[in-house]
Design a protein around this motif. Structure first.
Motif, PDB file in Angstrom:
ATOM      1  N   LEU A   1       0.700  -0.994  -0.329  1.00 57.20           N
ATOM      2  CA  LEU A   1      -0.442   0.018  -0.293  1.00 57.20           C
ATOM      3  C   LEU A   1       0.349   1.032   0.515  1.00 57.20           C
ATOM      4  CD1 LEU A   1      -2.912   1.085   0.377  1.00 57.20           C
ATOM      5  CD2 LEU A   1      -2.793   0.834   2.585  1.00 57.20           C
TER       6      LEU A   1
ATOM      7  N   VAL B   1      -3.233   0.483  -3.588  1.00 58.52           N
ATOM      8  CA  VAL B   1      -2.440  -0.991  -3.893  1.00 58.52           C
ATOM      9  C   VAL B   1      -1.883  -1.200  -4.984  1.00 58.52           C
ATOM     10  CG1 VAL B   1      -3.507  -3.847  -3.141  1.00 58.52           C
ATOM     11  CG2 VAL B   1      -4.622  -1.672  -2.454  1.00 58.52           C
TER      12      VAL B   1
ATOM     13  N   ILE C   1      -4.851  -2.922   4.110  1.00 59.58           N
ATOM     14  CA  ILE C   1      -5.005  -4.575   2.679  1.00 59.58           C
ATOM     15  C   ILE C   1      -4.620  -5.430   3.344  1.00 59.58           C
ATOM     16  CG2 ILE C   1      -4.166  -3.434   0.700  1.00 59.58           C
ATOM     17  CD1 ILE C   1      -0.757  -4.077   1.161  1.00 59.58           C
TER      18      ILE C   1
ATOM     19  N   ALA D   1      -8.501  -4.976   0.134  1.00 61.94           N
ATOM     20  CA  ALA D   1      -8.312  -3.626   0.887  1.00 61.94           C
ATOM     21  C   ALA D   1      -9.440  -2.412   1.682  1.00 61.94           C
ATOM     22  CB  ALA D   1      -8.413  -2.956  -0.388  1.00 61.94           C
TER      23      ALA D   1
END
Length: 178
Positions: free
Chosen positions: A17, A22, A46, A55
């Motif tokens: 992250l 992501v 995450i 997420a």
């Protein structure tokens, strides 16, 4: 990659992250490296499981991708109010409005949330075939019955006395808990 704020390791892939976005690498099976548009900005946390990823967005919504019910069957209630997420082998956990929500595989009752974990839960951790919750400084384990015949499952439900109070953080592995 620099300035990464979180990392997560799944069974066949890894996540990072950075700046609310992501990043994924490893196996491309099940679309593991195909980050959904909703996870390309505004993400705060995450989690990576066995062939799926999760997420947590800034608005408290959970996004799942990859294969299996732990990713594709994110409960409809998890579009807001989520503060923590965790991905296990084939199941997932979230804290929603203070209580534990579990979904995915429930073969060992790892997704059957016990009474008493519906409020004031501070943390969750999804293991291989079990789940952990932290409430009032004490660790609760659910899943994997004491009668399970899998040798490596013995004692996973035997929380040591030291984990009965003043615990600040938890983590779950395939067959061990911290």
């Amino acid at each position: 990659m620099s300035n990464v704020t979180a990392v997560a390791a799944g069974y066949f892939h890894s996540l990072a992250l950075k700046d609310g976005r992501v990043w994924s690498w490893g196996s491309t099976a099940n679309g593991l490296t195909n980050i959904p548009l909703a996870a390309q900005s505004g993400v705060t946390n995450i989690a990576a499981g066995n062939g799926f990823s999760l997420a947590l967005r800034t608005n408290g919504a959970v996004i799942g991708w990859g294969g299996g019910p732990a990713a594709t069957n994110v409960p409809a209630a998890l579009t807001s109010g989520v503060t923590k997420i965790s991905a296990g082998n084939l199941h997932s956990l979230a804290i929603h409005n203070g209580g534990v929500v579990a979904w995915g595989d429930d073969t060992y009752n790892q997704s059957t949330v016990p009474d008493g974990l519906t409020n004031d839960v501070a943390d969750v951790a999804a293991g291989g075939y079990y789940s952990l919750a932290l409430k009032d400084g004490a660790v609760t384990v659910f899943g994997i019955a004491a009668t399970n015949l899998e040798p490596s499952a013995y004692s996973i439900n035997e929380v040591p006395p030291e984990a009965g109070s003043n615990v600040a953080d938890i983590a779950a592995g395939m067959w061990h808990a911290l």
